[in-house]
Design a protein around this motif. Structure first.
Motif, mmCIF file in Angstrom:
data_model
loop_
_atom_site.group_PDB
_atom_site.id
_atom_site.type_symbol
_atom_site.label_atom_id
_atom_site.label_comp_id
_atom_site.label_asym_id
_atom_site.label_seq_id
_atom_site.Cartn_x
_atom_site.Cartn_y
_atom_site.Cartn_z
ATOM 1 N N UNK A 140 0.835 -1.207 0.000
ATOM 2 C CA UNK A 140 0.000 0.000 0.000
ATOM 3 C C UNK A 140 0.871 1.260 0.000
ATOM 4 N N UNK A 141 1.954 1.228 0.799
ATOM 5 C CA UNK A 141 2.838 2.403 0.849
ATOM 6 C C UNK A 141 3.608 2.573 -0.456
ATOM 7 N N UNK A 142 4.014 1.451 -1.049
ATOM 8 C CA UNK A 142 4.743 1.547 -2.331
ATOM 9 C C UNK A 142 3.869 2.217 -3.385
ATOM 10 N N UNK A 143 2.574 1.838 -3.406
ATOM 11 C CA UNK A 143 1.663 2.434 -4.388
ATOM 12 C C UNK A 143 1.633 3.952 -4.246
ATOM 13 N N UNK A 144 1.556 4.425 -2.995
ATOM 14 C CA UNK A 144 1.526 5.874 -2.768
ATOM 15 C C UNK A 144 2.864 6.503 -3.159
ATOM 16 N N UNK A 145 3.953 5.876 -2.719
ATOM 17 C CA UNK A 145 5.280 6.479 -2.942
ATOM 18 C C UNK A 145 5.632 6.559 -4.423
ATOM 19 N N UNK A 146 5.147 5.574 -5.199
ATOM 20 C CA UNK A 146 5.526 5.529 -6.616
ATOM 21 C C UNK A 146 4.647 6.449 -7.458
ATOM 22 N N UNK A 147 3.555 6.946 -6.900
ATOM 23 C CA UNK A 147 2.637 7.766 -7.692
ATOM 24 C C UNK A 147 2.135 6.932 -8.863
ATOM 25 N N UNK A 148 2.151 7.516 -10.063
ATOM 26 C CA UNK A 148 1.652 6.754 -11.218
ATOM 27 C C UNK A 148 2.740 5.985 -11.951
ATOM 28 N N UNK A 149 3.924 5.848 -11.339
ATOM 29 C CA UNK A 149 5.054 5.307 -12.106
ATOM 30 C C UNK A 149 5.005 3.802 -12.313
ATOM 31 N N UNK A 150 4.219 3.095 -11.520
ATOM 32 C CA UNK A 150 4.181 1.628 -11.663
ATOM 33 C C UNK A 150 3.237 1.230 -12.789
ATOM 34 N N UNK A 151 3.573 0.185 -13.552
ATOM 35 C CA UNK A 151 2.658 -0.259 -14.611
ATOM 36 C C UNK A 151 1.311 -0.695 -14.039
ATOM 37 N N UNK A 152 0.256 -0.553 -14.853
ATOM 38 C CA UNK A 152 -1.110 -0.790 -14.357
ATOM 39 C C UNK A 152 -1.277 -2.216 -13.810
ATOM 40 N N UNK A 153 -0.700 -3.210 -14.489
ATOM 41 C CA UNK A 153 -0.867 -4.607 -14.057
ATOM 42 C C UNK A 153 -0.283 -4.825 -12.677
ATOM 43 N N UNK A 154 0.892 -4.276 -12.420
ATOM 44 C CA UNK A 154 1.535 -4.436 -11.115
ATOM 45 C C UNK A 154 0.736 -3.680 -10.054
ATOM 46 N N UNK A 155 0.236 -2.503 -10.429
ATOM 47 C CA UNK A 155 -0.581 -1.725 -9.474
ATOM 48 C C UNK A 155 -1.814 -2.519 -9.057
ATOM 49 N N UNK A 156 -2.455 -3.156 -10.072
ATOM 50 C CA UNK A 156 -3.656 -3.960 -9.767
ATOM 51 C C UNK A 156 -3.300 -5.090 -8.814
ATOM 52 N N UNK A 157 -2.178 -5.766 -9.117
ATOM 53 C CA UNK A 157 -1.774 -6.898 -8.277
ATOM 54 C C UNK A 157 -1.475 -6.429 -6.852
ATOM 55 N N UNK A 158 -0.843 -5.263 -6.742
ATOM 56 C CA UNK A 158 -0.508 -4.754 -5.403
ATOM 57 C C UNK A 158 -1.768 -4.363 -4.632
ATOM 58 N N UNK A 159 -2.782 -3.887 -5.377
ATOM 59 C CA UNK A 159 -4.035 -3.526 -4.685
ATOM 60 C C UNK A 159 -4.756 -4.770 -4.180
#
Ligand SMILES: Cc1cc2nc3c(=O)[nH]c(=O)nc-3n(C[C@H](O)[C@H](O)[C@H](O)COP(=O)(O)OP(=O)(O)OC[C@H]3O[C@@H](n4cnc5c(N)ncnc54)[C@H](O)[C@@H]3O)c2cc1C
Length: 491
Positions: free
Chosen positions: A260-279
């Motif tokens: 959850x913290x990585x998602x915030x810290x990275x802003x929009x820089x992570x690819x969508x697929x990885x963001x979905x998996x992290x969520x």
């Protein structure tokens, strides 16, 4: 520090293990910690009265003693002593009875009456193969086990829910011991893999023991921090990192934070697929913890409980299973399962002469702000009449307090993610190397990566080794992981 080679965010045991591994490889390392003191879940403070040293989070350290990372440190040279209580864990039942694990399997089995043979059959092969099993449980799942047969036997048994594994035992004491150890998974005991938690913690009780750190867990962190700074590293406290782009440029960035913290810290820089998996990453339930200053030891009815470093307080397997099922369904149990540690059994330095500290928590639904101290105290009183009269002062932290204290404890989850089957195979996401993120040079090194929660530093070690390999820096073979489990209890 101008131009660090590696930056680490978070100074928990994993963050500092990553920092030390990078520093040992000759890199200039800078660690940023949001809190005013380093240590994450490994701090000690006077939470109640002057002269009473309480472990704010972790207190009992079989995982540190079993960890190849900690074995690579000369803790004694830093004045750190791990003190092993004679009884690793006791589990009282109504009527003054209790299960207790101490010394060898034979010694423990000898106290289990009708379960003596069953306990020996269950535990002896595991204790015999403790080294390869520990090596496997502290490594990412993709690592090829040294002794595949031992690993497979443990894996097959451990896949079973604790409630199924417990059918191999018949006495209330034997079954309660397994249930208590399995509850460290923070999962319903009917869930797969809870058996593995039970077996691992019992196996460690017979090998490493369940030690506490003399003076408090913070001394482990002081030793780690001293090694990092001796190698030229720098630990900057009082600095919360909100976004990755506020960090100095570095060849590697290691994050001791959860998805959850990585998602915030990275802003929009992570690819969508990885963001979905992290969520989709799931957090476990929370804890409500109480620290007590006592004017003497807990007056446990059962003698073994008085000598135990850890006491699992709840009653029978059925009661423990009901509590964990309640918590997972979002309910606060009236009679919660409580994990109690009494460091003063082996470490009188924690409190003024004759006085004691006591540490305890129970599981609660994620995000709970319910103060469970009365219910926890009622459970202790049930097995230790007169306990309440010994209380001089108490300090309570609810699950939401824990998240405020350390944002890695999302909803009060002290293990940085639920120990589900899916998250054991892919933690935090299903990829070959779970430490690497899609951002070049950015790695996760927290308990949200393999092998998960606990003070062992292995997430940090494995993440740093990945980063070093990506930088084409040779990883010294003596950097671990090599397991050599000490055997104080096996005689
Ligand atoms: C009540 C409790 C009891 C426990 N008991 C035990 C036990 O007896 N034995 C055991 O082995 N384990 C125990 N644990 C679990 C253990 O403490 C954790 O699994 C372990 O500390 C995880 O280490 P870590 O380095 O991954 O993360 P943490 O220890 O959580 O450290 C993360 C650090 O990162 C910092 N941080 C987070 N975000 C940022 C940011 N954005 N910027 C800067 N800094 C940041 C935090 O302040 C923290 O210092 C317990 C935990 C709790 C809370």
């Amino acid at each position: 520090m101008n131009q660090p080679d590696a930056v680490v965010v978070g100074s928990g045991p994993n963050g500092l293990a990553a920092a030390l591994t990078m520093a040992r490889a000759g890199l200039r390392v800078q660690v940023f910690e949001g809190a005013s003191v380093p240590g994450g879940g490994c701090r000690t403070a006077e939470l109640t009265l002057p002269g009473f040293a309480h472990d704010v989070c972790s207190a009992v350290h079989p995982l540190a003693l079993a960890s190849p990372f900690f074995a690579s440190l000369d803790l004694a040279a830093h004045g750190v002593r791990l003190l092993t209580p004679k009884v690793a864990v006791a589990h009282p039942l109504d009527g003054g009875r209790a299960g207790a694990v101490s010394g060898s399997v034979t010694e423990t089995a000898g106290r289990l009456g009708a379960d003596a043979t069953a306990y020996q059959r269950l535990m002896e092969p595991l204790v015999r193969d403790a080294e390869p099993i520990v090596a496997m449980t502290l490594a990412p799942l993709r690592a090829v086990p040294d002794r595949p047969v031992a690993a497979a036997r443990f894996g097959l048994q451990g896949l079973a829910p604790a409630t199924v594994l417990a059918r191999r035992l018949h006495t209330p004491e034997g079954r309660a011991l397994l249930a208590g150890a399995a509850s460290h998974s923070m999962r319903p005991l009917s869930a797969p893999l809870t058996g593995a938690f039970g077996l691992t913690f019992l196996m460690l009780a017979h090998t490493t023991g369940w030690p506490v750190v003399e003076g408090g867990s913070a001394r482990l962190i002081a030793a780690l921090a001293a090694e990092v700074t001796a190698l030229g590293g720098e630990i900057v406290t009082d600095t919360w990192v909100e976004r990755l782009d506020q960090l100095p440029a570095a060849r590697a960035v290691l994050l001791d934070v959860t998805p959850r913290q990585l998602l915030t810290m990275a802003g929009g820089r992570l690819p969508a697929g990885y963001r979905r998996a992290m969520r989709r990453f799931r957090y476990g339930p929370g804890v409500c913890k109480v620290d007590w200053a006592l004017d003497g030891p807990v007056p446990w009815h059962n003698e073994a409980c008085r000598e135990a470093g850890t006491v699992h307080v709840c009653g029978t397997l059925a009661e423990v299973a009901q509590c964990e099922a309640d918590v997972s369904a979002g309910r606060h149990p009236d009679r919660p399962f409580c994990l109690i540690a009494q460091p003063c059994v082996v470490d009188p330095s924690r409190a003024p002469a004759g006085r004691h500290t006591l540490w305890g928590y129970c599981h609660v639904p994620a995000g709970s702000d319910v103060d469970m101290s009365e219910r926890i105290e009622a459970q202790i009183e049930r097995f230790a009449p007169g306990f309440r009269d010994r209380i001089l002062a108490r300090s309570v932290r609810t699950a939401t307090d824990f998240e405020r204290y350390n944002p890695s404890y999302v909803g009060g989850d002290i293990a940085a993610g639920a120990a589900t089957l899916r998250q054991t195979i892919g933690r935090p996401v299903l990829r070959w190397n779970q430490y690497r993120t899609p951002l070049p040079g950015v790695y996760l090194c927290s308990g949200s990566t393999p092998p998960g929660g606990g003070v062992h530093g292995m997430c940090g070690l494995w993440a740093a080794r990945t980063a070093l390999r990506d930088l084409h820096i040779e990883v010294a073979p003596d950097d671990g992981p090599q397991v050599s489990v000490p055997w104080p209890g096996a005689g």
